[in-house]
Design a protein around this motif. Sequence first.
Motif, PDB file in Angstrom:
ATOM      1  N   GLU A  72       0.963  -1.138  -0.012  1.00 53.41           N
ATOM      2  CA  GLU A  72       0.079   0.067   0.072  1.00 53.41           C
ATOM      3  C   GLU A  72       0.922   1.028  -0.180  1.00 53.41           C
ATOM      4  O   GLU A  72       2.122   0.994   0.390  1.00 53.41           O
ATOM      5  CB  GLU A  72      -0.880   0.007   1.366  1.00 53.41           C
ATOM      6  N   HIS A  73       0.611   2.495  -0.489  1.00 53.50           N
ATOM      7  CA  HIS A  73       1.232   3.647  -0.289  1.00 53.50           C
ATOM      8  C   HIS A  73       0.159   4.740  -0.602  1.00 53.50           C
ATOM      9  O   HIS A  73      -0.695   4.624  -1.050  1.00 53.50           O
ATOM     10  CB  HIS A  73       2.335   3.545  -1.461  1.00 53.50           C
ATOM     11  N   ALA A  74       0.696   5.862  -0.157  1.00 52.98           N
ATOM     12  CA  ALA A  74       0.013   7.066  -0.272  1.00 52.98           C
ATOM     13  C   ALA A  74       1.058   8.386  -0.412  1.00 52.98           C
ATOM     14  O   ALA A  74       2.120   8.297   0.006  1.00 52.98           O
ATOM     15  CB  ALA A  74      -1.089   7.298   1.090  1.00 52.98           C
ATOM     16  N   ARG A  75       0.410   9.234  -0.771  1.00 53.53           N
ATOM     17  CA  ARG A  75       1.177  10.479  -0.848  1.00 53.53           C
ATOM     18  C   ARG A  75       0.663  11.331   0.276  1.00 53.53           C
ATOM     19  O   ARG A  75      -0.776  11.820   0.118  1.00 53.53           O
ATOM     20  CB  ARG A  75       1.058  11.142  -2.276  1.00 53.53           C
ATOM     21  N   VAL A  76       1.395  12.248   1.109  1.00 58.40           N
ATOM     22  CA  VAL A  76       0.748  12.996   2.141  1.00 58.40           C
ATOM     23  C   VAL A  76       1.833  14.204   1.728  1.00 58.40           C
ATOM     24  O   VAL A  76       3.067  14.233   1.852  1.00 58.40           O
ATOM     25  CB  VAL A  76       1.157  12.446   3.496  1.00 58.40           C
ATOM     26  N   PHE A  77       1.030  15.363   1.070  1.00 63.50           N
ATOM     27  CA  PHE A  77       1.747  16.316   0.866  1.00 63.50           C
ATOM     28  C   PHE A  77       2.882  16.334  -0.118  1.00 63.50           C
ATOM     29  O   PHE A  77       2.457  15.433  -1.344  1.00 63.50           O
ATOM     30  CB  PHE A  77       2.311  17.430   2.248  1.00 63.50           C
ATOM     31  N   GLU A  78       4.002  16.413   0.057  1.00 60.88           N
ATOM     32  CA  GLU A  78       5.184  16.212  -0.973  1.00 60.88           C
ATOM     33  C   GLU A  78       5.777  15.000  -0.549  1.00 60.88           C
ATOM     34  O   GLU A  78       6.644  14.627  -1.385  1.00 60.88           O
ATOM     35  CB  GLU A  78       5.997  17.486  -0.960  1.00 60.88           C
ATOM     36  N   ASN A  79       5.377  14.143   0.314  1.00 60.32           N
ATOM     37  CA  ASN A  79       6.076  12.957   0.549  1.00 60.32           C
ATOM     38  C   ASN A  79       5.307  11.565   0.235  1.00 60.32           C
ATOM     39  O   ASN A  79       4.095  11.805   0.549  1.00 60.32           O
ATOM     40  CB  ASN A  79       6.573  12.932   2.022  1.00 60.32           C
ATOM     41  N   TYR A  80       6.058  10.643  -0.179  1.00 59.40           N
ATOM     42  CA  TYR A  80       5.500   9.283  -0.124  1.00 59.40           C
ATOM     43  C   TYR A  80       5.721   8.541   1.095  1.00 59.40           C
ATOM     44  O   TYR A  80       6.734   8.740   1.491  1.00 59.40           O
ATOM     45  CB  TYR A  80       5.900   8.709  -1.636  1.00 59.40           C
ATOM     46  N   TYR A  81       4.651   7.618   1.234  1.00 58.17           N
ATOM     47  CA  TYR A  81       4.660   6.658   2.189  1.00 58.17           C
ATOM     48  C   TYR A  81       4.250   5.303   1.760  1.00 58.17           C
ATOM     49  O   TYR A  81       3.323   5.225   1.042  1.00 58.17           O
ATOM     50  CB  TYR A  81       3.925   7.025   3.466  1.00 58.17           C
ATOM     51  N   GLY A  82       4.910   4.228   2.234  1.00 60.98           N
ATOM     52  CA  GLY A  82       4.335   2.972   1.640  1.00 60.98           C
ATOM     53  C   GLY A  82       4.819   1.901   2.514  1.00 60.98           C
ATOM     54  O   GLY A  82       5.713   2.001   3.351  1.00 60.98           O
ATOM     55  N   SER A  83       4.033   0.570   2.525  1.00 59.55           N
ATOM     56  CA  SER A  83       4.621  -0.628   3.089  1.00 59.55           C
ATOM     57  C   SER A  83       5.243  -1.623   1.966  1.00 59.55           C
ATOM     58  O   SER A  83       4.462  -2.294   1.139  1.00 59.55           O
ATOM     59  CB  SER A  83       3.346  -1.327   3.667  1.00 59.55           C
ATOM     60  N   PRO A  84       6.486  -1.858   2.052  1.00 55.55           N
ATOM     61  CA  PRO A  84       7.199  -2.590   1.107  1.00 55.55           C
ATOM     62  C   PRO A  84       6.786  -4.027   1.209  1.00 55.55           C
ATOM     63  O   PRO A  84       6.695  -4.630   2.556  1.00 55.55           O
ATOM     64  CB  PRO A  84       8.893  -2.424   1.487  1.00 55.55           C
ATOM     65  N   LYS A  85       6.489  -4.883   0.440  1.00 55.35           N
ATOM     66  CA  LYS A  85       6.024  -6.006   0.316  1.00 55.35           C
ATOM     67  C   LYS A  85       7.131  -7.253   0.684  1.00 55.35           C
ATOM     68  O   LYS A  85       6.846  -8.235   1.406  1.00 55.35           O
ATOM     69  CB  LYS A  85       5.435  -6.492  -1.118  1.00 55.35           C
ATOM     70  N   GLY A  86       8.228  -7.078   0.338  1.00 57.18           N
ATOM     71  CA  GLY A  86       9.382  -7.984   0.597  1.00 57.18           C
ATOM     72  C   GLY A  86       9.659  -8.353   1.871  1.00 57.18           C
ATOM     73  O   GLY A  86       9.462  -9.505   2.324  1.00 57.18           O
ATOM     74  N   PRO A  87      10.013  -7.301   2.866  1.00 54.48           N
ATOM     75  CA  PRO A  87      10.102  -7.835   4.227  1.00 54.48           C
ATOM     76  C   PRO A  87       9.035  -8.549   4.770  1.00 54.48           C
ATOM     77  O   PRO A  87       9.203  -9.497   5.750  1.00 54.48           O
ATOM     78  CB  PRO A  87      10.329  -6.704   4.980  1.00 54.48           C
ATOM     79  N   VAL A  88       7.593  -8.094   4.423  1.00 56.15           N
ATOM     80  CA  VAL A  88       6.212  -9.021   4.892  1.00 56.15           C
ATOM     81  C   VAL A  88       6.302 -10.085   4.335  1.00 56.15           C
ATOM     82  O   VAL A  88       5.922 -11.151   5.273  1.00 56.15           O
ATOM     83  CB  VAL A  88       5.163  -8.146   4.505  1.00 56.15           C
ATOM     84  N   LYS A  89       6.783 -10.407   3.010  1.00 56.56           N
ATOM     85  CA  LYS A  89       6.636 -11.888   2.495  1.00 56.56           C
ATOM     86  C   LYS A  89       7.633 -12.680   3.420  1.00 56.56           C
ATOM     87  O   LYS A  89       7.351 -13.948   3.764  1.00 56.56           O
ATOM     88  CB  LYS A  89       6.806 -11.874   1.075  1.00 56.56           C
ATOM     89  N   THR A  90       8.703 -12.165   3.368  1.00 54.05           N
ATOM     90  CA  THR A  90       9.756 -12.957   4.207  1.00 54.05           C
ATOM     91  C   THR A  90       9.529 -13.280   5.553  1.00 54.05           C
ATOM     92  O   THR A  90       9.445 -14.602   6.127  1.00 54.05           O
ATOM     93  CB  THR A  90      11.199 -12.104   4.322  1.00 54.05           C
ATOM     94  N   ALA A  91       8.825 -12.479   6.339  1.00 57.62           N
ATOM     95  CA  ALA A  91       8.203 -12.727   7.662  1.00 57.62           C
ATOM     96  C   ALA A  91       7.442 -13.700   7.684  1.00 57.62           C
ATOM     97  O   ALA A  91       7.278 -14.598   8.355  1.00 57.62           O
ATOM     98  CB  ALA A  91       7.898 -11.491   8.152  1.00 57.62           C
ATOM     99  N   ILE A  92       6.115 -13.281   6.794  1.00 58.88           N
ATOM    100  CA  ILE A  92       4.724 -14.489   6.865  1.00 58.88           C
ATOM    101  C   ILE A  92       5.419 -15.760   6.463  1.00 58.88           C
ATOM    102  O   ILE A  92       4.945 -16.892   7.006  1.00 58.88           O
ATOM    103  CB  ILE A  92       3.472 -14.067   6.249  1.00 58.88           C
ATOM    104  N   GLU A  93       6.263 -15.761   5.512  1.00 62.26           N
ATOM    105  CA  GLU A  93       6.730 -17.313   4.994  1.00 62.26           C
ATOM    106  C   GLU A  93       7.473 -18.130   6.098  1.00 62.26           C
ATOM    107  O   GLU A  93       7.675 -19.368   5.761  1.00 62.26           O
ATOM    108  CB  GLU A  93       7.336 -17.112   3.852  1.00 62.26           C
ATOM    109  N   SER A  94       8.131 -17.128   7.211  1.00 62.16           N
ATOM    110  CA  SER A  94       8.754 -17.944   7.864  1.00 62.16           C
ATOM    111  C   SER A  94       7.783 -18.101   9.352  1.00 62.16           C
ATOM    112  O   SER A  94       8.554 -18.290  10.467  1.00 62.16           O
ATOM    113  CB  SER A  94      10.041 -17.341   8.402  1.00 62.16           C
ATOM    114  N   GLY A  95       6.855 -18.007   9.419  1.00 60.52           N
ATOM    115  CA  GLY A  95       5.767 -18.038  10.348  1.00 60.52           C
ATOM    116  C   GLY A  95       5.704 -16.976  11.247  1.00 60.52           C
ATOM    117  O   GLY A  95       5.102 -17.129  12.312  1.00 60.52           O
ATOM    118  N   ARG A  96       6.316 -15.798  10.938  1.00 59.52           N
ATOM    119  CA  ARG A  96       5.903 -14.510  11.874  1.00 59.52           C
ATOM    120  C   ARG A  96       4.865 -13.717  11.360  1.00 59.52           C
ATOM    121  O   ARG A  96       4.916 -13.505  10.076  1.00 59.52           O
ATOM    122  CB  ARG A  96       7.344 -13.783  11.846  1.00 59.52           C
ATOM    123  N   ASP A  97       4.034 -13.141  12.284  1.00 58.32           N
ATOM    124  CA  ASP A  97       3.040 -12.304  11.923  1.00 58.32           C
ATOM    125  C   ASP A  97       3.885 -10.832  11.840  1.00 58.32           C
ATOM    126  O   ASP A  97       4.468 -10.513  12.589  1.00 58.32           O
ATOM    127  CB  ASP A  97       2.012 -12.242  13.224  1.00 58.32           C
TER     128      ASP A  97
END
Lengths: 212, 212
Positions: A72-97
């Motif tokens: 997911e990502h959003a622009r807040v004023f002049e900056n972007y914010y988002g949640s990178p998928k890579g670290p999330v996939k690594t975590a859930i595939e090794s059983g961590r929430d």
Amino acid sequence: MSRRGLLIILSSPSGAGKSTLAGRLRQWDDTLQFSVSATTRAPRPGEVNGQDYYFSSVADFQDQVAAGDMLEHARVFENYYGSPKGPVKTAIESGRDVLFDIDWQGAQQIKNSDLQEHVLSIFILPPSIKELHRRLVSRGQDAPEVIEKRMQKSWDEISHWDGYDYVLVNDDLDTTEDRLKTIIAAERLRRPQQPHLVDHVRKLQSEFGDRP
Amino acid sequence: MSRRGLLIILSSPSGAGKSTLAGRLRQWDDTLQFSVSATTRAPRPGEVNGQDYYFSSVADFQDQVAAGDMLEHARVFENYYGSPKGPVKTAIESGRDVLFDIDWQGAQQIKNSDLQEHVLSIFILPPSIKELHRRLVSRGQDAPEVIEKRMQKSWDEISHWDGYDYVLVNDDLDTTEDRLKTIIAAERLRRPQQPHLVDHVRKLQSEFGDRP
């Protein structure tokens, strides 16, 4: 693998107790990982890359979005914010929430992502607007206009309460904490979180074929 | 109303421990109601109408199906069996959960009914086919052909394991019982089970409008 991790989305208006609850959940289970956001804004003094945020250039951020690497990502004023998928996939595939502290728009995007069957979304409601206002005021010496702006933002967030799997009214922190734990414990048992079941059924199938 | 009841579907091949577990759940929470099936077969000695079954004529049964008053139904040889919707609606609207001991075909029908958002479906798998066979044999003095027929039926049931929300391998009765309780406790907190939340948000909305 014994189980797959969950993407636990915790949303609420600020002042409803979300940060306290997230902290308690981490104390309960230290394998719980907080999702670190990517941002194009400059690091503030003391902020550590990969811990507070993943600091990124606008070009790199946009490349990641284009490649589908942002949950997911959003622009807040002049900056972007988002949640990178890579670290999330690594975590859930090794059983961590992975716990996401994001607003309803981010939640919506994650629920429409390819990881949707592993998403658990929870919304925390305040017991009253008066209490919410009290908590927003008690945080600092903010001007009334700033408080009012936050109240408006809080109401915008509350009005999307019905897009969540679970909605808890935080009347009492201990009760809400217990409920969160029960919900997470149960959701970890859902079929999509238990990939080893496929192996178990294959074993049963071969035993069924081999029976005398 | 404080909460809406769940339609808890418990399916498994016979011999996986389902009846024992259902009994333990009822001991845990005596408000848990077992769904009583309707049938067109004749009552056996000692069977009580409304308790063991709702005994019905074929014409009445078919009228109920035509009127949409059966959550699920099936024909087994010359008899009909089904789950009447009326008692289930009454129970869940007064906050009581209803437990269904039905096979995958009945489960599918209930999941496609207008009560689908209140359905919680759980499948119990045996630890091994050997154990399943042992339990089927130890039940009585049945002929090998009868046992073999039951084994085939069990396998047919097992092969539909992946249509359920939760799937538990019953290695150990106490562990499975605890997991069932955790799942039910959590699912009771889901948004559709908490109709009073709508009132709470309305209250917040009016407080937000009335703030100074």
